[in-house]
Design an enzyme around this catalytic site. Structure first.
Site, PDB file in Angstrom:
ATOM      1  N   CYS A   1       2.813  20.474 -17.542  1.00 24.24           N
ATOM      2  CA  CYS A   1       3.217  19.768 -18.755  1.00 24.24           C
ATOM      3  C   CYS A   1       3.326  20.794 -19.889  1.00 24.24           C
ATOM      4  O   CYS A   1       2.784  21.909 -19.775  1.00 24.24           O
ATOM      5  CB  CYS A   1       2.117  18.743 -19.043  1.00 24.24           C
TER       6      CYS A   1
ATOM      7  N   GLY B   1       3.101  -4.338   8.985  1.00 25.78           N
ATOM      8  CA  GLY B   1       3.069  -2.876   9.100  1.00 25.78           C
ATOM      9  C   GLY B   1       1.853  -2.216   8.486  1.00 25.78           C
ATOM     10  O   GLY B   1       1.938  -1.108   7.986  1.00 25.78           O
TER      11      GLY B   1
ATOM     12  N   HIS C   1      -1.501   1.398  -4.327  1.00 28.25           N
ATOM     13  CA  HIS C   1      -1.802   2.830  -4.286  1.00 28.25           C
ATOM     14  C   HIS C   1      -0.843   3.653  -5.145  1.00 28.25           C
ATOM     15  O   HIS C   1      -0.666   4.843  -4.916  1.00 28.25           O
ATOM     16  CB  HIS C   1      -1.793   3.322  -2.830  1.00 28.25           C
TER      17      HIS C   1
ATOM     18  N   GLN D   1       0.854  -1.196   0.000  1.00 29.93           N
ATOM     19  CA  GLN D   1       0.000   0.000   0.000  1.00 29.93           C
ATOM     20  C   GLN D   1       0.887   1.241   0.000  1.00 29.93           C
ATOM     21  O   GLN D   1       0.392   2.351  -0.094  1.00 29.93           O
ATOM     22  CB  GLN D   1      -0.874   0.006   1.253  1.00 29.93           C
ATOM     23  N   ASN D   2       2.193   1.034   0.137  1.00 33.51           N
ATOM     24  CA  ASN D   2       3.104   2.174   0.216  1.00 33.51           C
ATOM     25  C   ASN D   2       3.356   2.773  -1.162  1.00 33.51           C
ATOM     26  O   ASN D   2       3.323   2.061  -2.167  1.00 33.51           O
ATOM     27  CB  ASN D   2       4.434   1.752   0.845  1.00 33.51           C
ATOM     28  N   VAL D   3       3.629   4.062  -1.168  1.00 33.44           N
ATOM     29  CA  VAL D   3       3.846   4.758  -2.435  1.00 33.44           C
ATOM     30  C   VAL D   3       5.304   5.224  -2.533  1.00 33.44           C
ATOM     31  O   VAL D   3       5.649   6.006  -3.402  1.00 33.44           O
ATOM     32  CB  VAL D   3       2.890   5.972  -2.561  1.00 33.44           C
TER      33      VAL D   3
ATOM     34  N   CYS E   1       1.645  20.800 -22.420  1.00 34.17           N
ATOM     35  CA  CYS E   1       0.264  21.064 -22.877  1.00 34.17           C
ATOM     36  C   CYS E   1      -0.463  22.034 -21.938  1.00 34.17           C
ATOM     37  O   CYS E   1      -1.594  22.423 -22.202  1.00 34.17           O
ATOM     38  CB  CYS E   1      -0.518  19.753 -23.006  1.00 34.17           C
TER      39      CYS E   1
ATOM     40  N   SER F   1      -2.358  -1.235   9.262  1.00 34.84           N
ATOM     41  CA  SER F   1      -3.441  -1.210  10.252  1.00 34.84           C
ATOM     42  C   SER F   1      -4.688  -1.906   9.714  1.00 34.84           C
ATOM     43  O   SER F   1      -5.662  -2.080  10.438  1.00 34.84           O
ATOM     44  CB  SER F   1      -3.773   0.244  10.616  1.00 34.84           C
TER      45      SER F   1
END
Ligand code: NAD
Length: 260
Positions: free
Chosen positions: A156, A195, A127, A109-111, A158, A197
């Site tokens: 960007c 790690g 995620h 779930q970590n980004v 554009c 919840s």
């Protein structure tokens, strides 16, 4: 956490593994806590800080991209400094250990991209990733080096606002990644849940999928979660302490198993 319990758990895992087994590791913000990235929940979690919470909402990004980016830049700074923790490195060792015969799939779930930095190859990012960017208007991917950002929000060619490829509150998990994660949970012989919840759906339901398909599910978290009472092994432990111990035990047991 008693070492004899880790030994018992390692034995139970080794017994479950056979040719073509799939081992799944579901990870959450707690795994990166020891790299210096704050979690959302649990002791010291970011949800106590309303400003950081806003940085994770799609609504603010749409309404006020400049204000959103001002908060997000603080996270980018943190990200540029962090390194994998001993827990990330233990999972990379585990992939190497299993690789000749078995498959390790990390569902995170970590980004923060730290699993890949640590060397893991098969990582499903539920995620998304704060290390990838795209234009909200034309969809073009962007590499955003700090020196490339002269004003906020970055834009960007554009004219569209550039954003990170992360799933914000109010947005859905990418369908393809979710399908792969769900299939991996169904196939898992063993699932380590580390790690997290387990408050964020749909990720929170993956341990139940694995349990339903008779996987051995092992939880590692200093605090109890809704899963703690439902599994045979639930360790109140820090990931950077527990995972290196577990992988060391497994190394010996799997070597014996392969030799016999
Ligand atoms: P969470 O913040 O809801 O829960 C973190 C959990 O980790 C808690 O249960 C806590 O007790 C546990 N924990 C804390 N330190 C630990 C350690 N050293 N070892 C093991 N466990 C530890 O995290 P979540 O369940 O992943 O959900 C939060 C959402 O926030 C996710 O969607 C994620 O995308 C996002 N987020 C990501 C990061 C990151 O990429 N590093 C950081 C914060 C939040």
């Amino acid at each position: 956490m008693r070492e004899s319990q880790v030994e018992l758990c390692a034995r139970a895992i080794a017994e479950r593994l056979g040719p073509d087994s799939v081992v799944v590791v579901l990870t959450g913000a707690g795994l990166s806590a020891e790299s210096g990235l704050p979690t959302f929940r649990g002791a010291g979690g970011l949800l106590g800080d309303p400003e950081f919470f806003e940085a994770f909402t799609a609504d603010l990004l749409r309404r006020a991209p400049r204000a959103w980016w001002e908060i997000f830049q603080r996270l980018r700074e943190l990200l540029s400094e962090v390194r994998p923790s001993p827990a990330h490195l233990a999972l990379s060792d585990l992939e190497e250990l299993l690789r000749p015969h078995l498959r390790l799939v990390i569902i995170t779930q970590n980004v923060d991209g730290l699993h890949q930095v640590a060397g893991n190859r098969r990582v499903l990012e539920l995620h998304g990733s704060a290390r990838r960017y795209y234009c909200t208007c034309c969809g073009r991917p962007h590499v955003l080096l700090p020196e490339r950002i002269v004003e906020l929000p970055p834009r960007c060619a554009c004219g569209g606002v550039i954003r990170p490829a992360v799933v914000l509150f109010g947005e859905a998990t990418p369908h393809e990644v979710w399908q792969e994660a769900y299939a991996a949970a169904q196939r898992a012989s063993v699932m380590l849940v580390v790690g997290t919840s387990l408050q964020v759906e749909p990720a929170a339901s993956l341990p139940a999928v694995a349990l339903h398909h008779r996987a051995l599910v092992v939880e590692v978290n200093p605090e109890t979660t809704p899963l703690s009472g439902a599994v045979r092994f639930s360790f109140r432990a820090f990931a950077s302490h527990f995972l290196p111990l577990l992988v060391e035990r497994l190394r010996g047991l799997l070597a014996q198993k392969m030799a016999s």
